[in-house]
Design an enzyme around this catalytic site. Sequence first.
Site, PDB file in Angstrom:
ATOM      1  CG  HIS A  79      16.057 -35.570  10.451  1.00  0.00           C
ATOM      2  ND1 HIS A  79      16.295 -36.234  11.680  1.00  0.00           N
ATOM      3  CD2 HIS A  79      14.969 -35.156  10.432  1.00  0.00           C
ATOM      4  CE1 HIS A  79      14.959 -36.372  12.131  1.00  0.00           C
ATOM      5  NE2 HIS A  79      14.184 -35.658  11.341  1.00  0.00           N
ATOM      6  CD  GLU A  80      14.011 -31.675   8.762  1.00  0.00           C
ATOM      7  OE1 GLU A  80      12.848 -31.955   8.191  1.00  0.00           O
ATOM      8  OE2 GLU A  80      14.053 -31.814  10.026  1.00  0.00           O
ATOM      9  CG  HIS A  83      11.247 -36.014   7.480  1.00  0.00           C
ATOM     10  ND1 HIS A  83      10.844 -37.148   8.142  1.00  0.00           N
ATOM     11  CD2 HIS A  83      11.946 -35.428   8.376  1.00  0.00           C
ATOM     12  CE1 HIS A  83      11.085 -37.017   9.280  1.00  0.00           C
ATOM     13  NE2 HIS A  83      11.762 -36.055   9.487  1.00  0.00           N
TER      14      HIS A  83
HETATM   15 ZN   LIG Z   1      11.990 -35.048  11.533  1.00  0.00          ZN
END
Ligand SMILES: [Zn+2]
Length: 390
Positions: A79-80, A83
């Site tokens: 998830h990170e 980003h």
């Molecule tokens: Zn996030």
Amino acid sequence: MTEPTHTHAWQARQDEVRLGCVAGFPVGMNWSVLVIAWLLTWSLATGGLPHGAPGHAAGTYWAAGAVAAVVFLASLLAHELAHSVVARRSGIEVTGITLWLFGGVASLSREPETPAADLRIAAAGPGASLALAGLFGVGSLAVEATSAPHILASVTGWLAGVNLMLGLFNLIPGAPLDGGRVLRAIVWRLRGDRHQAALIATSAGAVVGYGLIGLGLTQFLVAGGIGGLWFVFIGWFLLNAARAEKAHERIRHALTGVKMSDAMTPATSVIPAWLAVGDAIERHALTDRIDVWPVEGFDGRIAGVVTIDGLRAVPVDERTATQVSAITIPADALVQVPLTSTVIELLGRADSVVDRPVLVSDGDRVVGIVTGDDLERVAGRRLGATRSHH
Ligand SMILES: [Zn+2]
């Protein structure tokens, strides 16, 4: 989980363990992650898995629970990373990724410059979580269709569920959740005012925080049990994070356009490194109206800085025998910025101002010092000025 302001990144960095680099991003872990991993393993091994796939030995459940917990942490990291990769593609440096109690934090070196980049970076994380949920979901169904042990389908099914929750929860439209950034990007695009959009997104974050607290308390009072308290805890955390981000946004806005020369304390008074601390206090601390001084080294160059707290920390009976050089913060441990740069550029750097003064130089000459207090003072003055205008 969230893309914090720089202040958060600093806070997170202090008690983290470095894990290494993934895709060129330094990855760290807060100790609280071990607690989460343990709780997940324990609840899967003693509850979820024996319930979903009965008939295995206890050791199998513990092993499967531990694997599931580790893969979940890898999902958080994914998830990170999503980003971070999108941020890097938008030209924004990512100084690091930290996993901690509430998920992950990717520290961006500066804010996106356009609503489109803001939106892309924010949406990438939940997008990755939802994609993983889909993959694990399909995997779980595929495993179930074969003669593989049922526990495998249970683990992949659980991973699909938690990634789905992670993706959806983060899409709730309140900063600092990813959904809050999405909201900010949309309002920014519609109204053309980033500052106003950020304030709206953080206000929405506070509303979400209060909502979770209310929901949790209701659940706790009606149904009892500890589940409700967890919501209260997360809601309280979100509320505080939203407030901190709003305060940071106001300061950031107030400091926009401020030149280093307007924020710094000019280096008009220099303390020689060989001066006794007692003399330095008498000749400078008591008379100069500043609390941080450049220190002139034995070679005539600026060797570093000394602060009023540093001077005062030397016990009274040692002030004659101690030279200022002993309590000088060396220049090479300090961030140095050119006089022509702006305060916002400084705030974008991950390694500055919170606890150490910053040297301001004109060519190779130190002409001033900027501290966190200086920035607060300038921001306070400008916030006061804007308030009185409205
Ligand atoms: Zn996030």
